[in-house]
Design a protein around this motif. Structure first.
Motif, PDB file in Angstrom:
ATOM      1  N   GLU A 189      70.422 -68.757 -54.944  1.00  0.00           N
ATOM      2  CA  GLU A 189      70.402 -67.281 -55.005  1.00  0.00           C
ATOM      3  C   GLU A 189      69.561 -66.618 -55.708  1.00  0.00           C
ATOM      4  N   PRO A 190      68.253 -66.865 -56.562  1.00  0.00           N
ATOM      5  CA  PRO A 190      66.435 -66.433 -56.745  1.00  0.00           C
ATOM      6  C   PRO A 190      65.953 -65.755 -55.367  1.00  0.00           C
ATOM      7  N   GLU A 191      65.512 -67.793 -54.726  1.00  0.00           N
ATOM      8  CA  GLU A 191      65.253 -66.885 -53.421  1.00  0.00           C
ATOM      9  C   GLU A 191      65.669 -66.092 -52.478  1.00  0.00           C
ATOM     10  N   ALA A 192      66.685 -65.968 -52.252  1.00  0.00           N
ATOM     11  CA  ALA A 192      67.755 -64.581 -51.657  1.00  0.00           C
ATOM     12  C   ALA A 192      67.305 -63.135 -52.296  1.00  0.00           C
ATOM     13  N   ARG A 193      67.594 -63.500 -53.261  1.00  0.00           N
ATOM     14  CA  ARG A 193      67.943 -61.992 -54.339  1.00  0.00           C
ATOM     15  C   ARG A 193      66.438 -61.381 -54.760  1.00  0.00           C
ATOM     16  N   ALA A 194      65.317 -62.210 -54.231  1.00  0.00           N
ATOM     17  CA  ALA A 194      63.927 -62.052 -54.194  1.00  0.00           C
ATOM     18  C   ALA A 194      63.968 -61.375 -52.631  1.00  0.00           C
ATOM     19  N   VAL A 195      64.256 -61.506 -51.480  1.00  0.00           N
ATOM     20  CA  VAL A 195      63.400 -61.131 -50.900  1.00  0.00           C
ATOM     21  C   VAL A 195      64.910 -59.485 -49.742  1.00  0.00           C
ATOM     22  N   GLY A 196      65.957 -59.173 -50.981  1.00  0.00           N
ATOM     23  CA  GLY A 196      66.772 -58.527 -51.089  1.00  0.00           C
ATOM     24  C   GLY A 196      67.563 -58.405 -50.422  1.00  0.00           C
ATOM     25  N   VAL A 197      68.419 -60.060 -50.065  1.00  0.00           N
ATOM     26  CA  VAL A 197      69.345 -60.406 -49.831  1.00  0.00           C
ATOM     27  C   VAL A 197      70.422 -60.503 -50.602  1.00  0.00           C
ATOM     28  N   SER A 198      71.679 -59.982 -50.424  1.00  0.00           N
ATOM     29  CA  SER A 198      72.803 -59.243 -51.604  1.00  0.00           C
ATOM     30  C   SER A 198      74.075 -60.210 -51.058  1.00  0.00           C
ATOM     31  N   ARG A 199      74.167 -60.821 -50.321  1.00  0.00           N
ATOM     32  CA  ARG A 199      75.266 -61.635 -49.375  1.00  0.00           C
ATOM     33  C   ARG A 199      74.778 -62.679 -48.006  1.00  0.00           C
ATOM     34  N   THR A 200      75.758 -63.907 -48.210  1.00  0.00           N
ATOM     35  CA  THR A 200      75.304 -64.298 -47.215  1.00  0.00           C
ATOM     36  C   THR A 200      77.050 -64.688 -46.537  1.00  0.00           C
ATOM     37  N   VAL A 201      77.301 -65.727 -45.748  1.00  0.00           N
ATOM     38  CA  VAL A 201      77.650 -66.606 -44.451  1.00  0.00           C
ATOM     39  C   VAL A 201      77.052 -68.017 -45.639  1.00  0.00           C
ATOM     40  N   LEU A 202      78.364 -68.310 -45.702  1.00  0.00           N
ATOM     41  CA  LEU A 202      78.144 -70.365 -46.141  1.00  0.00           C
ATOM     42  C   LEU A 202      78.865 -71.013 -45.005  1.00  0.00           C
ATOM     43  N   VAL A 203      77.918 -71.810 -44.311  1.00  0.00           N
ATOM     44  CA  VAL A 203      78.788 -72.459 -43.238  1.00  0.00           C
ATOM     45  C   VAL A 203      78.699 -73.613 -42.940  1.00  0.00           C
ATOM     46  N   GLN A 204      79.961 -74.619 -42.514  1.00  0.00           N
ATOM     47  CA  GLN A 204      79.989 -75.898 -42.273  1.00  0.00           C
ATOM     48  C   GLN A 204      78.910 -76.544 -42.406  1.00  0.00           C
ATOM     49  N   THR A 205      79.276 -77.679 -42.585  1.00  0.00           N
ATOM     50  CA  THR A 205      78.324 -78.855 -42.182  1.00  0.00           C
ATOM     51  C   THR A 205      78.410 -80.572 -41.382  1.00  0.00           C
ATOM     52  N   VAL A 206      79.561 -80.320 -41.981  1.00  0.00           N
ATOM     53  CA  VAL A 206      80.572 -81.423 -41.568  1.00  0.00           C
ATOM     54  C   VAL A 206      81.581 -81.464 -41.168  1.00  0.00           C
ATOM     55  N   THR A 207      82.546 -82.104 -40.334  1.00  0.00           N
ATOM     56  CA  THR A 207      84.291 -82.095 -39.990  1.00  0.00           C
ATOM     57  C   THR A 207      84.798 -83.356 -40.643  1.00  0.00           C
ATOM     58  N   VAL A 208      84.112 -82.650 -41.694  1.00  0.00           N
ATOM     59  CA  VAL A 208      85.977 -83.095 -42.569  1.00  0.00           C
ATOM     60  C   VAL A 208      87.097 -82.536 -43.492  1.00  0.00           C
ATOM     61  N   ALA A 209      87.752 -82.096 -43.354  1.00  0.00           N
ATOM     62  CA  ALA A 209      88.611 -81.100 -43.704  1.00  0.00           C
ATOM     63  C   ALA A 209      88.298 -81.127 -44.890  1.00  0.00           C
ATOM     64  N   GLU A 210      88.351 -82.184 -46.053  1.00  0.00           N
ATOM     65  CA  GLU A 210      87.625 -81.075 -47.279  1.00  0.00           C
ATOM     66  C   GLU A 210      86.905 -80.390 -47.402  1.00  0.00           C
ATOM     67  N   GLU A 211      85.597 -80.169 -47.130  1.00  0.00           N
ATOM     68  CA  GLU A 211      84.749 -79.357 -47.052  1.00  0.00           C
ATOM     69  C   GLU A 211      84.838 -77.874 -47.689  1.00  0.00           C
ATOM     70  N   THR A 212      86.279 -77.113 -46.428  1.00  0.00           N
ATOM     71  CA  THR A 212      86.236 -76.253 -45.898  1.00  0.00           C
ATOM     72  C   THR A 212      86.962 -75.290 -47.701  1.00  0.00           C
ATOM     73  N   PRO A 213      88.098 -75.757 -47.905  1.00  0.00           N
ATOM     74  CA  PRO A 213      88.593 -75.705 -49.639  1.00  0.00           C
ATOM     75  C   PRO A 213      87.640 -75.623 -50.688  1.00  0.00           C
ATOM     76  N   GLU A 214      86.526 -76.528 -50.197  1.00  0.00           N
ATOM     77  CA  GLU A 214      85.341 -76.197 -51.411  1.00  0.00           C
ATOM     78  C   GLU A 214      84.742 -75.222 -50.493  1.00  0.00           C
ATOM     79  N   PHE A 215      84.313 -74.904 -50.061  1.00  0.00           N
ATOM     80  CA  PHE A 215      83.440 -73.763 -49.553  1.00  0.00           C
ATOM     81  C   PHE A 215      84.289 -72.394 -49.248  1.00  0.00           C
ATOM     82  N   LEU A 216      85.162 -72.454 -50.284  1.00  0.00           N
ATOM     83  CA  LEU A 216      85.765 -71.801 -50.804  1.00  0.00           C
ATOM     84  C   LEU A 216      86.014 -71.219 -52.319  1.00  0.00           C
TER      85      LEU A 216
END
Length: 284
Positions: A43-70
């Motif tokens: 967050e501090p790195e993103a805010r410092a350059v004017g980024v206010s929103r992001t898209v978080l993208v999956q990393t592994v093919t594990v079903a439990e990851e997506t609920p955690e990201f949500l």
């Protein structure tokens, strides 16, 4: 380069190794990634350059990851959307997508991704069970992120042609062979994909495809120019690929490089690349 407040980073990751191993982080070259990376760290790195929103993208093919990201998206204002994972080949994929949307933070689910780059079958996207799953993604109003290698691009184009109602987002320009300096057949195949109107591309992942022994922005420019010309700024979006990018460049450096690669655009076109396209495609 500091961009105007309201910029969107359309591609980043987080992980906690105490929750789940990232089994792709192997060998000495990736060793700096073998630690936790959190939204609080980004967050501090993103805010410092004017980024206010992001898209978080999956990393592994594990079903439990997506609920955690949500759940993370529900907790953090920075995250405007999630590209998660589910088994596209499951006959119950439509029901699973509906279930994910009912979870805490389910409204942030914007897309689905699978590690197609790791599939040995170059025609994986053409399999009937995969196509059935992609049809369910489209029916759910979600997009599909493509993480592929250059030799898989023709299959991406065929999938986009077969499923005109689904928006396909090409991650990392399809990982062009920047280090070798030989753009073909990547460039030709990327242009063929871009000819499908339901395709979009992320200006992301370039720095880690460059020659690790040393590179300049000039080495990246031909690849950036190819996708700018093929997709146009209205179908191109900036993504940092943090924290993977930190292997060779800081967050601020990555957004500065993207600024240099798009310096020939006018202000409105740059706004598309750094905010408009991602906002529209992911419904942020």
């Amino acid at each position: 380069m500091t961009v105007r407040t309201g910029a969107v980073d359309a591609h980043h990751h987080v992980w906690d190794l105490s929750v789940r191993d990232q089994d792709w982080i192997t060998g000495p070259e990736l060793a700096p990634l073998r630690r936790n990376f959190t939204v609080e760290g980004l967050e501090p790195e993103a805010r410092a350059v004017g980024v206010s929103r992001t898209v978080l993208v999956q990393t592994v093919t594990v079903a439990e990851e997506t609920p955690e990201f949500l759940a993370l998206a529900e907790e953090h204002d920075l995250i405007g959307g999630v590209v998660g994972w589910t088994d596209l080949t499951s006959p119950d994929v439509a029901d699973e997508l509906a279930r994910l949307r009912e979870l805490p933070g389910g409204r942030y689910l914007k897309g689905i991704r699978h590690q197609v780059q790791g599939e040995p079958d170059p025609e994986w996207l053409s399999r009937p069970d995969v196509r059935r799953g992609l049809t369910a993604v489209a029916a759910a109003g979600l997009v599909y992120d493509l993480v592929v290698l250059p030799h898989q691009l023709p299959a991406c184009t065929r999938a986009a042609a077969a499923l005109p109602d689904l928006t396909f987002v090409l991650d990392h320009l399809g990982k062009p062979p920047i280090a070798s300096g030989e753009p073909e057949p990547w460039a030709c195949d990327t242009k063929a994909l871009a000819a499908r109107p339901n395709t979009v591309c992320k200006l992301s992942g370039l720095v880690t495809e460059a020659d690790p022994r040393g590179w300049t922005v000039a080495d990246l420019a031909p690849y950036g120019d190819t996708v700018l010309d093929a997709f146009g700024p209205g179908r191109l979006m900036f993504g940092s690929d943090w924290p993977v990018c930190t292997l060779v460049a800081s967050y601020a450096e990555v957004i500065d490089i993207a600024g240099q690669l798009t310096e020939k655009l006018d202000a409105g076109e740059r706004q598309e690349v750094f905010a408009g396209t991602a906002t529209r495609v992911y419904g942020l």
